[in-house]
Motif scaffolding. Structure first.
Motif, PDB file in Angstrom:
ATOM      1  N   ASP A  24       0.828  -1.211   0.000  1.00  0.00           N
ATOM      2  CA  ASP A  24       0.000   0.000   0.000  1.00  0.00           C
ATOM      3  C   ASP A  24       0.859   1.256   0.000  1.00  0.00           C
ATOM      4  OD1 ASP A  24      -2.493  -1.220  -0.133  1.00  0.00           O
ATOM      5  OD2 ASP A  24      -2.669  -1.401   2.037  1.00  0.00           O
ATOM      6  N   ARG A  25       1.939   1.249   0.772  1.00  0.00           N
ATOM      7  CA  ARG A  25       2.854   2.401   0.782  1.00  0.00           C
ATOM      8  C   ARG A  25       3.397   2.660  -0.615  1.00  0.00           C
ATOM      9  NH1 ARG A  25       6.680   0.469   5.735  1.00  0.00           N
ATOM     10  NH2 ARG A  25       5.145   0.700   7.411  1.00  0.00           N
ATOM     11  N   ALA A  26       3.881   1.590  -1.243  1.00  0.00           N
ATOM     12  CA  ALA A  26       4.471   1.718  -2.573  1.00  0.00           C
ATOM     13  C   ALA A  26       3.434   2.176  -3.594  1.00  0.00           C
ATOM     14  CB  ALA A  26       5.086   0.386  -3.003  1.00  0.00           C
ATOM     15  N   ASP A  27       2.221   1.664  -3.479  1.00  0.00           N
ATOM     16  CA  ASP A  27       1.156   2.031  -4.407  1.00  0.00           C
ATOM     17  C   ASP A  27       0.815   3.518  -4.290  1.00  0.00           C
ATOM     18  OD1 ASP A  27      -0.851   1.342  -6.360  1.00  0.00           O
ATOM     19  OD2 ASP A  27      -2.337   1.505  -4.743  1.00  0.00           O
ATOM     20  N   VAL A  28       0.643   3.988  -3.079  1.00  0.00           N
ATOM     21  CA  VAL A  28       0.324   5.409  -2.862  1.00  0.00           C
ATOM     22  C   VAL A  28       1.488   6.280  -3.315  1.00  0.00           C
ATOM     23  CG1 VAL A  28      -0.129   7.172  -1.103  1.00  0.00           C
ATOM     24  CG2 VAL A  28      -1.292   4.950  -0.975  1.00  0.00           C
ATOM     25  N   PHE A  29       2.707   5.891  -2.956  1.00  0.00           N
ATOM     26  CA  PHE A  29       3.874   6.694  -3.304  1.00  0.00           C
ATOM     27  C   PHE A  29       4.070   6.753  -4.812  1.00  0.00           C
ATOM     28  CE2 PHE A  29       8.402   7.833  -3.436  1.00  0.00           C
ATOM     29  CZ  PHE A  29       8.373   8.932  -2.590  1.00  0.00           C
ATOM     30  N   GLN A  30       3.787   5.665  -5.493  1.00  0.00           N
ATOM     31  CA  GLN A  30       3.890   5.654  -6.960  1.00  0.00           C
ATOM     32  C   GLN A  30       2.907   6.654  -7.567  1.00  0.00           C
ATOM     33  OE1 GLN A  30       3.192   1.867  -8.817  1.00  0.00           O
ATOM     34  NE2 GLN A  30       3.618   2.643 -10.848  1.00  0.00           N
ATOM     35  N   LYS A  31       1.701   6.727  -7.021  1.00  0.00           N
ATOM     36  CA  LYS A  31       0.715   7.692  -7.515  1.00  0.00           C
ATOM     37  C   LYS A  31       1.213   9.124  -7.293  1.00  0.00           C
ATOM     38  CE  LYS A  31      -4.050   9.136  -7.108  1.00  0.00           C
ATOM     39  NZ  LYS A  31      -5.300   9.051  -6.402  1.00  0.00           N
ATOM     40  N   VAL A  32       1.782   9.379  -6.127  1.00  0.00           N
ATOM     41  CA  VAL A  32       2.329  10.705  -5.829  1.00  0.00           C
ATOM     42  C   VAL A  32       3.447  11.037  -6.814  1.00  0.00           C
ATOM     43  CG1 VAL A  32       3.613  12.057  -4.114  1.00  0.00           C
ATOM     44  CG2 VAL A  32       1.677  10.657  -3.395  1.00  0.00           C
ATOM     45  N   MET A  33       4.322  10.062  -7.090  1.00  0.00           N
ATOM     46  CA  MET A  33       5.434  10.288  -8.015  1.00  0.00           C
ATOM     47  C   MET A  33       4.932  10.598  -9.425  1.00  0.00           C
ATOM     48  SD  MET A  33       8.467  10.230  -6.721  1.00  0.00           S
ATOM     49  CE  MET A  33       7.812  11.158  -5.350  1.00  0.00           C
ATOM     50  N   MET A  34       3.929   9.869  -9.876  1.00  0.00           N
ATOM     51  CA  MET A  34       3.373  10.129 -11.212  1.00  0.00           C
ATOM     52  C   MET A  34       2.820  11.546 -11.283  1.00  0.00           C
ATOM     53  SD  MET A  34       1.637   6.417 -12.171  1.00  0.00           S
ATOM     54  CE  MET A  34       0.167   7.211 -12.669  1.00  0.00           C
ATOM     55  N   GLU A  35       2.117  11.978 -10.257  1.00  0.00           N
ATOM     56  CA  GLU A  35       1.557  13.325 -10.259  1.00  0.00           C
ATOM     57  C   GLU A  35       2.647  14.383 -10.203  1.00  0.00           C
ATOM     58  OE1 GLU A  35      -1.351  13.453  -7.139  1.00  0.00           O
ATOM     59  OE2 GLU A  35      -2.663  12.030  -8.161  1.00  0.00           O
ATOM     60  N   LEU A  36       3.689  14.155  -9.413  1.00  0.00           N
ATOM     61  CA  LEU A  36       4.798  15.109  -9.343  1.00  0.00           C
ATOM     62  C   LEU A  36       5.524  15.214 -10.688  1.00  0.00           C
ATOM     63  CD1 LEU A  36       6.410  14.390  -5.855  1.00  0.00           C
ATOM     64  CD2 LEU A  36       5.248  16.473  -6.581  1.00  0.00           C
ATOM     65  N   ARG A  37       5.747  14.077 -11.329  1.00  0.00           N
ATOM     66  CA  ARG A  37       6.411  14.106 -12.642  1.00  0.00           C
ATOM     67  C   ARG A  37       5.561  14.831 -13.674  1.00  0.00           C
ATOM     68  NH1 ARG A  37       8.544   8.771 -11.231  1.00  0.00           N
ATOM     69  NH2 ARG A  37       6.549   7.905 -11.859  1.00  0.00           N
ATOM     70  N   ASP A  38       4.263  14.560 -13.669  1.00  0.00           N
ATOM     71  CA  ASP A  38       3.373  15.239 -14.622  1.00  0.00           C
ATOM     72  C   ASP A  38       3.370  16.742 -14.388  1.00  0.00           C
ATOM     73  OD1 ASP A  38       2.738  12.836 -15.801  1.00  0.00           O
ATOM     74  OD2 ASP A  38       0.767  12.651 -14.828  1.00  0.00           O
ATOM     75  N   ARG A  39       3.314  17.144 -13.137  1.00  0.00           N
ATOM     76  CA  ARG A  39       3.324  18.575 -12.804  1.00  0.00           C
ATOM     77  C   ARG A  39       4.646  19.210 -13.212  1.00  0.00           C
ATOM     78  NH1 ARG A  39       2.906  19.175  -7.015  1.00  0.00           N
ATOM     79  NH2 ARG A  39       0.998  17.998  -7.294  1.00  0.00           N
ATOM     80  N   ALA A  40       5.756  18.521 -12.969  1.00  0.00           N
ATOM     81  CA  ALA A  40       7.072  19.050 -13.341  1.00  0.00           C
ATOM     82  C   ALA A  40       7.188  19.197 -14.859  1.00  0.00           C
ATOM     83  CB  ALA A  40       8.176  18.144 -12.799  1.00  0.00           C
ATOM     84  N   LYS A  41       6.679  18.225 -15.604  1.00  0.00           N
ATOM     85  CA  LYS A  41       6.702  18.314 -17.072  1.00  0.00           C
ATOM     86  C   LYS A  41       5.915  19.519 -17.553  1.00  0.00           C
ATOM     87  CE  LYS A  41       6.983  13.368 -18.002  1.00  0.00           C
ATOM     88  NZ  LYS A  41       6.236  12.212 -18.532  1.00  0.00           N
ATOM     89  N   LYS A  42       4.712  19.693 -16.998  1.00  0.00           N
ATOM     90  CA  LYS A  42       3.872  20.827 -17.413  1.00  0.00           C
ATOM     91  C   LYS A  42       4.540  22.147 -17.091  1.00  0.00           C
ATOM     92  CE  LYS A  42      -0.462  18.338 -17.080  1.00  0.00           C
ATOM     93  NZ  LYS A  42      -1.648  18.066 -16.283  1.00  0.00           N
TER      94      LYS A  42
END
Length: 94
Positions: A60-78
């Motif tokens: 569960d930790r890894a799953d939540v953290f992966q979602k956070v990472m995807m959102e951070l990467r998307d925001r950084a790209k934008k």
């Protein structure tokens, strides 16, 4: 066969898990030390001792953290694209 107590306990555990997942998500997104691409193993120092982190399974930790990472990467790209779009505009002089 599961009893009503077993089913209620299971539902409460799932509800608690969802609550911890949501709290951990909020904690990770609000933490300014968490950067795009950072592995959970290096970032967990900021979460240890927090109930929402400690009560979650590793999965569960890894799953939540992966979602956070995807959102951070998307925001950084934008943000990068918005910040550099002026470099790609060419004025045509006639």
């Amino acid at each position: 066969m599961a009893t009503k107590h077993d089913m209620r306990t299971s539902a409460m555990e799932n509800c608690a898990c969802c609550r911890y997942r949501r709290q951990f998500y909020e904690l990770a997104t609000m933490n300014k030390n968490v950067l795009p691409g950072a592995p959970l193993k290096e970032m967990e120092i900021f979460f240890l001792g927090r109930e929402c982190y400690d009560k979650l399974s590793h999965h569960d930790r890894a799953d939540v953290f992966q979602k956070v990472m995807m959102e951070l990467r998307d925001r950084a790209k934008k943000e990068f694209l918005v910040g550099t779009q002026h470099l790609y505009k060419h004025d045509v002089i006639v």
